[in-house]
Motif scaffolding. Sequence first.
Motif, PDB file in Angstrom:
ATOM      1  N   VAL A 249       0.788  -1.160  -0.039  1.00 44.98           N
ATOM      2  CA  VAL A 249       0.222  -0.088  -0.067  1.00 44.98           C
ATOM      3  C   VAL A 249       0.805   1.217  -0.109  1.00 44.98           C
ATOM      4  O   VAL A 249       0.354   2.271  -0.686  1.00 44.98           O
ATOM      5  CB  VAL A 249      -1.024  -0.018   1.283  1.00 44.98           C
ATOM      6  N   ALA A 250       1.965   1.155   0.698  1.00 47.27           N
ATOM      7  CA  ALA A 250       2.957   2.392   0.576  1.00 47.27           C
ATOM      8  C   ALA A 250       3.510   2.536  -0.949  1.00 47.27           C
ATOM      9  O   ALA A 250       3.695   3.478  -1.473  1.00 47.27           O
ATOM     10  CB  ALA A 250       3.928   2.046   1.800  1.00 47.27           C
ATOM     11  N   ALA A 251       3.941   1.525  -1.388  1.00 43.56           N
ATOM     12  CA  ALA A 251       4.498   1.448  -2.721  1.00 43.56           C
ATOM     13  C   ALA A 251       3.300   2.196  -3.529  1.00 43.56           C
ATOM     14  O   ALA A 251       3.759   2.671  -4.671  1.00 43.56           O
ATOM     15  CB  ALA A 251       4.636   0.035  -3.169  1.00 43.56           C
ATOM     16  N   PHE A 252       1.983   1.560  -3.442  1.00 46.29           N
ATOM     17  CA  PHE A 252       1.243   1.986  -4.504  1.00 46.29           C
ATOM     18  C   PHE A 252       1.028   3.776  -4.132  1.00 46.29           C
ATOM     19  O   PHE A 252       0.768   4.353  -5.180  1.00 46.29           O
ATOM     20  CB  PHE A 252      -0.253   1.427  -4.174  1.00 46.29           C
ATOM     21  N   GLY A 253       1.040   3.933  -2.826  1.00 49.17           N
ATOM     22  CA  GLY A 253       0.984   5.515  -2.659  1.00 49.17           C
ATOM     23  C   GLY A 253       1.998   6.367  -3.457  1.00 49.17           C
ATOM     24  O   GLY A 253       1.911   7.497  -3.936  1.00 49.17           O
ATOM     25  N   LEU A 254       3.119   5.654  -3.709  1.00 52.26           N
ATOM     26  CA  LEU A 254       4.586   6.393  -4.415  1.00 52.26           C
ATOM     27  C   LEU A 254       3.938   6.238  -5.875  1.00 52.26           C
ATOM     28  O   LEU A 254       4.291   7.244  -6.378  1.00 52.26           O
ATOM     29  CB  LEU A 254       5.617   5.710  -4.029  1.00 52.26           C
ATOM     30  N   ALA A 255       3.325   5.268  -6.274  1.00 52.37           N
ATOM     31  CA  ALA A 255       3.104   5.469  -7.681  1.00 52.37           C
ATOM     32  C   ALA A 255       1.844   6.425  -7.762  1.00 52.37           C
ATOM     33  O   ALA A 255       1.983   6.959  -8.986  1.00 52.37           O
ATOM     34  CB  ALA A 255       2.371   4.022  -8.328  1.00 52.37           C
ATOM     35  N   ILE A 256       1.134   6.733  -7.007  1.00 49.43           N
ATOM     36  CA  ILE A 256       0.117   7.800  -7.295  1.00 49.43           C
ATOM     37  C   ILE A 256       1.124   8.960  -7.308  1.00 49.43           C
ATOM     38  O   ILE A 256       0.736   9.917  -8.010  1.00 49.43           O
ATOM     39  CB  ILE A 256      -1.072   7.702  -5.753  1.00 49.43           C
ATOM     40  N   ASP A 257       1.674   9.184  -6.241  1.00 46.17           N
ATOM     41  CA  ASP A 257       2.756  10.528  -6.313  1.00 46.17           C
ATOM     42  C   ASP A 257       3.159  10.661  -7.594  1.00 46.17           C
ATOM     43  O   ASP A 257       3.374  11.829  -8.103  1.00 46.17           O
ATOM     44  CB  ASP A 257       3.881  10.257  -5.136  1.00 46.17           C
ATOM     45  N   GLN A 258       3.530   9.556  -8.177  1.00 44.56           N
ATOM     46  CA  GLN A 258       4.377  10.058  -9.436  1.00 44.56           C
ATOM     47  C   GLN A 258       3.583  10.222 -10.617  1.00 44.56           C
ATOM     48  O   GLN A 258       3.958  10.758 -11.593  1.00 44.56           O
ATOM     49  CB  GLN A 258       5.625   8.674  -9.702  1.00 44.56           C
ATOM     50  N   LEU A 259       2.310   9.577 -10.571  1.00 42.54           N
ATOM     51  CA  LEU A 259       1.500   9.896 -11.622  1.00 42.54           C
ATOM     52  C   LEU A 259       0.969  11.151 -11.411  1.00 42.54           C
ATOM     53  O   LEU A 259       0.782  12.124 -12.472  1.00 42.54           O
ATOM     54  CB  LEU A 259       0.106   8.840 -11.282  1.00 42.54           C
ATOM     55  N   LEU A 260       0.692  11.877 -10.374  1.00 38.46           N
ATOM     56  CA  LEU A 260       0.357  13.256  -9.880  1.00 38.46           C
ATOM     57  C   LEU A 260       1.685  14.150 -10.364  1.00 38.46           C
ATOM     58  O   LEU A 260       1.306  15.124 -11.186  1.00 38.46           O
ATOM     59  CB  LEU A 260       0.080  13.354  -8.600  1.00 38.46           C
ATOM     60  N   GLY A 261       2.809  13.722 -10.311  1.00 40.10           N
ATOM     61  CA  GLY A 261       3.886  14.341 -10.875  1.00 40.10           C
ATOM     62  C   GLY A 261       3.747  14.431 -12.295  1.00 40.10           C
ATOM     63  O   GLY A 261       4.217  15.836 -12.712  1.00 40.10           O
ATOM     64  N   GLN A 262       3.485  13.470 -13.029  1.00 35.44           N
ATOM     65  CA  GLN A 262       3.300  13.624 -14.334  1.00 35.44           C
ATOM     66  C   GLN A 262       2.422  14.566 -14.890  1.00 35.44           C
ATOM     67  O   GLN A 262       2.300  15.468 -15.895  1.00 35.44           O
ATOM     68  CB  GLN A 262       3.082  12.367 -15.149  1.00 35.44           C
TER      69      GLN A 262
END
Length: 300
Positions: A249-262
């Motif tokens: 769940v923490a790794a998926f949170g980082l994926a959300i961060d990086q999608l938002l960054g894009q």
Amino acid sequence: MLRFGLFGTGHWAAQTHAAALSAHPRAELAGVWGRNPERAAALASRHGVPAYDEVDALIEAVDAIAVALPPDVQAEIAVRAATAGRHLLLDKPVALDLADADRVVAAAEQSGVASIVFFTQRFRPNVVGFLGATAAAGGWHHARVTLFSSIFELASPYADSTWRRQHGALWDIGPHALSMVLPVLGPVSRVTATDGPRGLVHLLLTHQGGATSSLSLTLDAPSEAVTQEVVFFGENGVATVPPGNDRPVAAFGLAIDQLLGQVDTGTRDHHCDVRFGREVVAVLAAAERSRTDARSHPLP
């Protein structure tokens, strides 16, 4: 705030996708769709959001989609969402054949949407740091990957997963293996594969720079033989990928961060975007052909 529609209602959708989306400060879980309406309603109710009966209705209501469904179902939804201009947070593998993976890439590129494919290990900071340093060091000649899992025991949340039972370790955990090997050894140029007992599949890969890698995968290992090991061999000696030190769940949170960054910056060059997802599917599809005809298959 980016509004997400969640497609999927199983263990991974509920415990990883929904949990991370609900906890993220800049993401909003706005609705749920599932193939089982009762399970979709239950998961949606748990998070205080509506359940949708129609795929396109949920796509229309959001800015982005997160998908935790069998790969063939995911590919069709991803094409429809990207065509509608929705950003994509997909699971691995992107699809179960190269034609569908190509459709996903084409739809994302034509619409200019941001995309990330959630290869779990590539969103665990200690693993990401290791792979970056290992790739930068260079001089690697071979990688050996052993991923022996067991999902068919009653306690496994994936024991009833139809697509995993049908397509096996190659398509379920093969993407995890490739997501760690490709950043270090580079793209694959040739694939040979063969089967073993208890769902074992073995891949021998030649990489464009001349390095090789061997992957041994199963979802039906005896409990005493369950193991995960990724090792690189080369001029610098031997280097073993560390276990991920974050929960999914923490790794998926980082994926959300990086999608938002894009989305924030307008960039579309993420290392785990749908183009990388397509590269992984190309290797898996070649391995599937090799298992069938007992021949080695080149990749363009």
